[in-house]
Design a protein around this motif. Structure first.
Motif, mmCIF file in Angstrom:
data_model
loop_
_atom_site.group_PDB
_atom_site.id
_atom_site.type_symbol
_atom_site.label_atom_id
_atom_site.label_comp_id
_atom_site.label_asym_id
_atom_site.label_seq_id
_atom_site.Cartn_x
_atom_site.Cartn_y
_atom_site.Cartn_z
ATOM 1 N N UNK A 107 0.677 -1.210 -0.847
ATOM 2 C CA UNK A 107 -0.080 -0.112 0.330
ATOM 3 C C UNK A 107 0.593 1.006 0.319
ATOM 4 N N UNK A 108 1.452 1.807 -1.185
ATOM 5 C CA UNK A 108 1.507 3.042 -1.061
ATOM 6 C C UNK A 108 0.249 4.337 -0.570
ATOM 7 N N UNK B 85 5.326 7.398 -7.826
ATOM 8 C CA UNK B 85 5.810 6.393 -8.212
ATOM 9 C C UNK B 85 5.203 6.621 -10.338
ATOM 10 N N UNK B 86 6.132 6.152 -10.582
ATOM 11 C CA UNK B 86 5.747 5.826 -12.201
ATOM 12 C C UNK B 86 5.385 4.650 -12.840
ATOM 13 N N UNK B 87 4.689 3.748 -14.347
ATOM 14 C CA UNK B 87 4.318 2.521 -14.412
ATOM 15 C C UNK B 87 5.840 1.956 -14.851
ATOM 16 N N UNK B 88 5.560 0.694 -15.140
ATOM 17 C CA UNK B 88 6.587 -0.269 -15.595
ATOM 18 C C UNK B 88 6.246 -1.003 -16.321
ATOM 19 N N UNK B 89 6.959 -2.100 -17.338
ATOM 20 C CA UNK B 89 6.995 -3.275 -17.995
ATOM 21 C C UNK B 89 5.862 -4.349 -17.311
ATOM 22 N N UNK C 283 5.149 -3.422 -13.601
ATOM 23 C CA UNK C 283 4.812 -3.118 -12.335
ATOM 24 C C UNK C 283 4.737 -2.075 -12.030
ATOM 25 N N UNK C 284 5.618 -1.657 -11.116
ATOM 26 C CA UNK C 284 5.722 0.059 -10.553
ATOM 27 C C UNK C 284 6.632 0.280 -10.477
ATOM 28 N N UNK C 285 7.392 1.449 -10.685
ATOM 29 C CA UNK C 285 8.303 2.323 -10.348
ATOM 30 C C UNK C 285 8.295 3.042 -9.525
ATOM 31 N N UNK D 195 15.174 -1.033 -9.033
ATOM 32 C CA UNK D 195 14.028 -1.937 -8.993
ATOM 33 C C UNK D 195 13.124 -2.031 -8.956
ATOM 34 N N UNK D 196 11.826 -2.067 -10.163
ATOM 35 C CA UNK D 196 10.583 -1.651 -9.851
ATOM 36 C C UNK D 196 9.810 -3.414 -9.021
ATOM 37 N N UNK D 197 8.714 -2.341 -9.110
ATOM 38 C CA UNK D 197 7.837 -3.050 -7.768
ATOM 39 C C UNK D 197 6.977 -3.409 -8.677
ATOM 40 N N UNK D 198 7.477 -5.703 -8.549
ATOM 41 C CA UNK D 198 6.252 -6.210 -9.653
ATOM 42 C C UNK D 198 4.766 -6.054 -8.994
#
Length: 197
Positions: free
Chosen positions: A26-27, A139-143, A145-147, A153-156
């Motif tokens: 939970x961010x 935060x930002x979206x990544x392939x 999950x989110x970064x 390292x992204x959070x899957x």
């Protein structure tokens, strides 16, 4: 009211499916006062905050000198009610342990409608590791999950639920050209009641 009930039931179902093996992160950006129940120490919050006497505790735009004077005189009562509810929430949810005590008053969150009901067992899930609390500014979206800012390292993630707030006062304020009306509509002091916008 029905939508809130549905959302809470859905969230409770989601919490039951989580576990230490499949934790949920939970961010959040800022701590807010969230209510665990409506009856701190057997006193319904409705009786404390949503009645005619409580309206006398608030400064309202366009009110006469007598009501403004009365609201000023009754400021300690407003403060005491807010502290009473804050003490209950901190104790009931053990917010100090989780680092979730807001640095502003309950009164401020209540008047701006920035509080919610806490699903039962939420902080028990935090204690057992099913839910991880993480305070981040963005935060930002990544392939995959989110970064989160500051991480390399992204959070899957399998699912991202955006439960975002918004700055309604700023959007309303921008409607007006006059600086006077912008200031009146976006009152941010702790005693002004935003519903009168």
């Amino acid at each position: 009211m029905a939508a809130v009930t549905c959302e809470l039931k859905w969230l409770k179902g989601l919490l039951k499916s989580l576990g230490v093996e499949n934790p949920c992160t939970l961010i959040y950006r800022k701590e807010h006062w969230n209510i665990p129940d409506y009856q701190p120490w057997g006193v319904p919050i409705v009786f404390l905050l949503l009645n005619r006497f409580a309206e006398l505790l608030l400064h309202k735009p366009g009110q006469g000198w007598f009501l403004a004077f009365l609201a000023t005189i009754l400021a300690p009562v407003r403060w005491a009610i807010s502290k009473f509810i804050e003490t209950h929430i901190i104790r009931k949810l053990n917010l100090r342990k989780h680092g979730m005590v807001p640095n502003h008053s309950f009164h401020q969150d209540f008047n701006t409608c920035l509080f919610a009901l806490v699903p039962e067992g939420l902080y028990d899930r935090v204690d057992d590791g099913s839910i991880k609390l993480q305070k981040e500014s963005s935060f930002s979206f990544y392939d995959e999950g989110i970064l989160v800012d500051g991480n390399t390292k992204p959070l899957k993630t399998d699912l991202v639920i955006l439960a975002t707030g918004f700055r309604g006062a700023d959007k309303i304020k921008d409607i007006f050209v006059s600086p006077f009306f912008k200031n009146v509509i976006a009152q941010t002091n702790d005693s002004a009641l935003p519903i009168y916008r």
